[in-house]
Write an enzyme that holds these catalytic residues in place. Structure first.
Site, PDB file in Angstrom:
ATOM      1  N   CYS A  97       0.813  -1.211   0.000  1.00 36.53           N
ATOM      2  CA  CYS A  97       0.000   0.000   0.000  1.00 36.53           C
ATOM      3  C   CYS A  97       0.849   1.264   0.000  1.00 36.53           C
ATOM      4  CB  CYS A  97      -0.935  -0.007   1.214  1.00 36.53           C
ATOM      5  SG  CYS A  97      -2.548  -0.727   0.824  1.00 36.53           S
ATOM      6  N   ASP A 129     -11.584  -0.871   6.905  1.00 38.10           N
ATOM      7  CA  ASP A 129     -10.270  -1.466   7.132  1.00 38.10           C
ATOM      8  C   ASP A 129      -9.206  -0.392   6.921  1.00 38.10           C
ATOM      9  OD1 ASP A 129     -10.685  -1.414   4.368  1.00 38.10           O
ATOM     10  OD2 ASP A 129      -9.486  -3.198   4.005  1.00 38.10           O
ATOM     11  N   ASP A 145     -17.049   4.234  -0.471  1.00 36.91           N
ATOM     12  CA  ASP A 145     -16.935   3.296   0.639  1.00 36.91           C
ATOM     13  C   ASP A 145     -15.925   2.222   0.291  1.00 36.91           C
ATOM     14  OD1 ASP A 145     -17.735   1.930   3.158  1.00 36.91           O
ATOM     15  OD2 ASP A 145     -19.434   3.300   2.999  1.00 36.91           O
ATOM     16  N   ASP A 146     -15.824   1.192   1.132  1.00 37.90           N
ATOM     17  CA  ASP A 146     -14.811   0.179   0.902  1.00 37.90           C
ATOM     18  C   ASP A 146     -15.096  -0.662  -0.333  1.00 37.90           C
ATOM     19  OD1 ASP A 146     -12.984   0.563   3.133  1.00 37.90           O
ATOM     20  OD2 ASP A 146     -14.678   0.004   4.392  1.00 37.90           O
ATOM     21  N   GLY A 199      -8.936 -14.770 -14.717  1.00 35.56           N
ATOM     22  CA  GLY A 199      -8.069 -13.612 -14.618  1.00 35.56           C
ATOM     23  C   GLY A 199      -7.289 -13.367 -15.889  1.00 35.56           C
ATOM     24  N   HIS A 200      -6.201 -12.629 -15.743  1.00 36.34           N
ATOM     25  CA  HIS A 200      -5.386 -12.227 -16.883  1.00 36.34           C
ATOM     26  C   HIS A 200      -3.935 -12.170 -16.438  1.00 36.34           C
ATOM     27  CE1 HIS A 200      -4.306 -10.145 -20.592  1.00 36.34           C
ATOM     28  NE2 HIS A 200      -3.612  -9.283 -19.859  1.00 36.34           N
ATOM     29  N   ASP A 245     -11.746  -5.376   2.181  1.00 39.25           N
ATOM     30  CA  ASP A 245     -12.876  -4.534   1.781  1.00 39.25           C
ATOM     31  C   ASP A 245     -14.192  -5.313   1.782  1.00 39.25           C
ATOM     32  OD1 ASP A 245     -11.341  -2.276   1.480  1.00 39.25           O
ATOM     33  OD2 ASP A 245     -11.002  -2.553  -0.656  1.00 39.25           O
TER      34      ASP A 245
END
Length: 716
Positions: free
Chosen positions: A396, A601, A426-427, A516-517, A466
């Site tokens: 982060c 969070d 919001d989350d 996914g990718h 989240d």
């Protein structure tokens, strides 16, 4: 990583012994491009055994003799897997690690030392402690002294047992008697001069030496001998018959009395596996188990490992026939012996200490990686954005700050959709589709740790925060993965590592990977888009009430610890403790928070920023008690020393904190990866909730309360 060239080979070090530590240091100064280096060891620090007697005597702290493997691995550009190897699959070229899984290799090297455990001796496992590995011995010895000491027995009258007996006698300072028990003759095989001097020292310390006796069993307060005698001992230390680790028998490698056979090039019976140090037996020229040989072998091992991955030609290791032996004598005196000639005294201790400190300084004085090359002429602001040459943080700490993000979102014109209940702010977004209420969120992190599997697990746990914060049950995930450039064979390995980390974390909370990718790029980064299902109203940031207690479920400090680790400034034990917390699932603590008034969070904006968002959404202010805000070990000290995450200063600017802000408040701006939850809770529910959170594995703390007023934070 040191280079952007594609990776093509996996080189795996099993163990953090002295030879491997030296090779890691040399590798960091001149790595082989295209090789991913992995180190496997159960501990974040490897002790230098030459200083062990001085540590037991009280002359050195534990940290003084620890080689920080976390720092060393970062310096070498290696990934560190904190786990214990249990076996090797030579056909599949895999090392199996307890609690972690399979680690594939192209070339491997083993340097795991030896153990002085005595599993066959009755009572030793329960009532004794082996001198090697030293971790438990060091802790037990400190606790023993803390309880006031007492009588001690040392099983083993070799040089190691004699040296440790004198060290313990010095530390006890008359608070207990030390005895040595040896089944043969103490100090057998050593020169007459050395034996004479050491026996005189044992007499000076009033250490009883029992020779030619067998031990029958070890009891809590004595050692029972085979002849019926009992040796008083509230602590029993084993140094006799240093043994190879039992798991080496599961490797499939050729052994000599349990030790790995190696040839003159330190190669085992498998040409892709090398070994060095006390765990091996060199067939051409066997030598005693002594650290000096591992130190001398390190340059040859490095050369031959480089040759095994395609650079240069192998060399032969030719160990010397004799070497200088420096033996601690308890107090700050030592015995120096070579070729049967020995000298004892304080001068010899100073000489030994000088040699030991010089060795350790090689690992203390590691320099952090250089920042990016900067042209002479750059636009205004470039140097400021580079942050003094420090690398951009991962996790982060690499996210866009709150200010620019809010400004960009403010320019977005909201659009309505029949399924969209709430959008940005919001989350997670809330979607309503008939009778089903779903939450949707996405998160993306660039790597902060070299191990893709561990990083993938932490990223998944972080992204799930989240979903949990909204009160939803995780449902599905899509992954967006960027791998560094590498050969197809290594792509397959890395993808397997990443997928194992992601799917394991998802399965623990009942979610599934839906697809996914993948792409190749400059560095490893992982993004996750997650859905969750609500069975009731969502928990949102709004809803806090005047007087609510503010509860934080996990400590702060992950950002500064990870930033400092990249700069070789963090203590490896603090890094390991943080990683152990980050990989723990948060589902149980999220479940305990059902029914709170407001929840979020704590992630990239730090506690100050995320609390500010809750207060703004709820139309309240808050009083925060700084002394109650928990932090991970080492975090506050690093902040005080000037270490901080890339996002730290921008978080400070954005956090709505009023009044005089003391230096201790810096922890409030630290961005968190896989951080805790922040909840606003009615005072009447606090006690029960704190108990429930502890039961769920959290580390909750009441850090303040909500108050009427503007959405500002005041510090107490």
């Amino acid at each position: 990583m040191h280079t952007a060239l594609p990776q093509t080979r996996d080189l795996v070090f099993v163990g953090g012994g002295h030879a491997h530590a030296l090779v890691l240091r040399m590798w960091g100064m001149n790595p082989v491009p295209g090789v991913r280096l992995t180190v496997i060891d159960p501990q974040p620090a490897a002790p230098y055994t030459g200083m062990l007697p001085g540590h037991i005597a009280g002359h050195y702290s534990r940290k003084d003799l620890d080689i920080d493997l976390v720092r060393l691995a970062r310096f070498a550009g290696a990934r560190l897997i904190l786990g214990r190897a249990t076996r090797m699959d030579l056909a599949g070229k895999i090392v199996h690690v307890h609690g972690y899984g399979a680690v594939p290799y192209d070339v491997a090297s083993v340097d795991v030392g030896i153990t002085s455990d005595m599993p066959a001796l009755e009572g030793f496992a329960k009532n004794g402690v082996p001198a090697k590995p030293l971790g438990r011995y060091s802790l037990d010895w400190a606790a023993f002294l803390g309880r006031g000491g007492g009588d001690v027995a040392v099983i083993g009258g070799g040089l190691a047992g004699v040296e440790l007996a004198m060290a313990m006698a010095h530390a006890l300072d008359g608070r207990g008697k030390v005895s040595i028990i040896e089944k043969r003759e103490a100090l057998a095989g050593h020169s007459e001069r050395q034996q004479h001097l050491l026996r005189a020292e044992l007499a000076r310390w009033k250490i009883e030496v029992l020779e030619g006796v067998d031990v029958a069993r070890v009891a809590p307060d004595h050692v029972a001998l085979a002849d019926g005698r009992k040796v008083s001992a509230l602590m029993t230390v084993g140094t006799a018959g240093a043994r190879p680790h039992e798991w080496l028998a599961q490797t499939g490698l050729e052994l000599h009395k349990g030790f790995i056979r190696v040839d003159g090039q330190l190669r085992t019976s498998d040409p892709s596996v090398f070994a060095c140090g006390d765990c091996c037996h060199q067939d051409p020229s066997p030598r005693p188990k002594a650290g000096v040989f591992a130190v001398r072998a390190a340059p040859v091992l490095l050369n031959n490992l480089r040759a095994a991955v395609g650079v240069g030609k192998p060399r032969t290791f030719k160990p010397q026939k004799d070497f200088l032996k420096l033996v601690s004598l308890g107090d700050k005196r030592a015995l120096a012996d070579r070729n049967g000639r020995g000298f004892a005294g304080a001068l010899m201790w100073r000489w030994k200490d000088h040699i030991d400190q010089k060795f350790m300084d090689m690992f203390r004085d590691l320099k952090p990686m250089a920042g990016p090359d900067v042209p002479r002429d750059v636009a205004d602001g470039v140097l400021e954005e580079l942050g003094g040459g420090k690398p951009l943080c991962g996790g982060c700490g690499a996210k866009v700050a709150a200010g620019p993000l809010r400004a960009a979102l403010a320019n977005i014109t909201p659009t309505s959709h029949p399924d969209l209940v709430t959008g940005p702010g919001d989350d997670a977004a809330i979607l309503k589709m008939g009778e089903i209420t779903q939450v949707l969120t996405t998160d993306h992190l660039r790597a902060f740790w070299e191990d893709p599997k561990l990083f993938a697990r932490i990223t998944t746990i972080h992204a799930l925060g989240d979903i949990f914060a909204m009160g939803a049950a995780p449902q599905t995930a899509l992954v967006n993965l960027t791998l560094p450039r590498m050969s197809p064979r290594l792509q397959e390995r890395r993808l397997a590592e990443v997928m194992e980390g992601i799917t394991g974390a998802l399965a623990e909370c009942g979610a599934a990977l839906a697809g996914g990718h993948t792409t190749l790029g400059a560095e490893l980064s992982i993004g996750l888009t997650l859905t969750g299902l609500l069975d009731g109203p969502a928990r949102i940031k709004a809803g806090a009430q005047d007087g609510d207690a503010l509860i934080l479920t996990r400590p702060l400090g992950s950002g500064v610890i990870m930033a400092a680790e990249m700069q070789l400034a963090a203590d490896g034990r603090d890094v390991a403790a943080l990683l152990n917390r980050q990989v723990e699932p948060r589902m149980a603590e999220a479940e305990a928070l059902r029914g709170v008034n407001a929840l979020t969070d704590v992630t990239g904006f730090g506690l100050g920023g995320h609390l500010g968002e809750m207060l703004e959404a709820s139309g309240l202010g808050a009083e925060l008690t700084l002394a109650n805000v928990p932090a991970y070990a080492g975090a506050r000290e690093l902040l005080a020393a000037g270490q901080k995450s890339s996002l730290h200063d921008l978080n400070r600017t954005a956090a709505p904190i009023d009044g005089l802000i003391p230096p201790e408040a810096e922890i409030l701006y630290d961005p968190q990866t896989a951080g805790g939850f922040l909840a606003a809770v009615p005072q009447s529910d606090v006690a029960a909730l704190m108990d429930a959170l502890v039961e769920a594995g959290a580390e909750p703390a009441v850090i303040g309360r909500c108050v009427a007023g503007p959405p500002r934070i005041t510090l107490a």
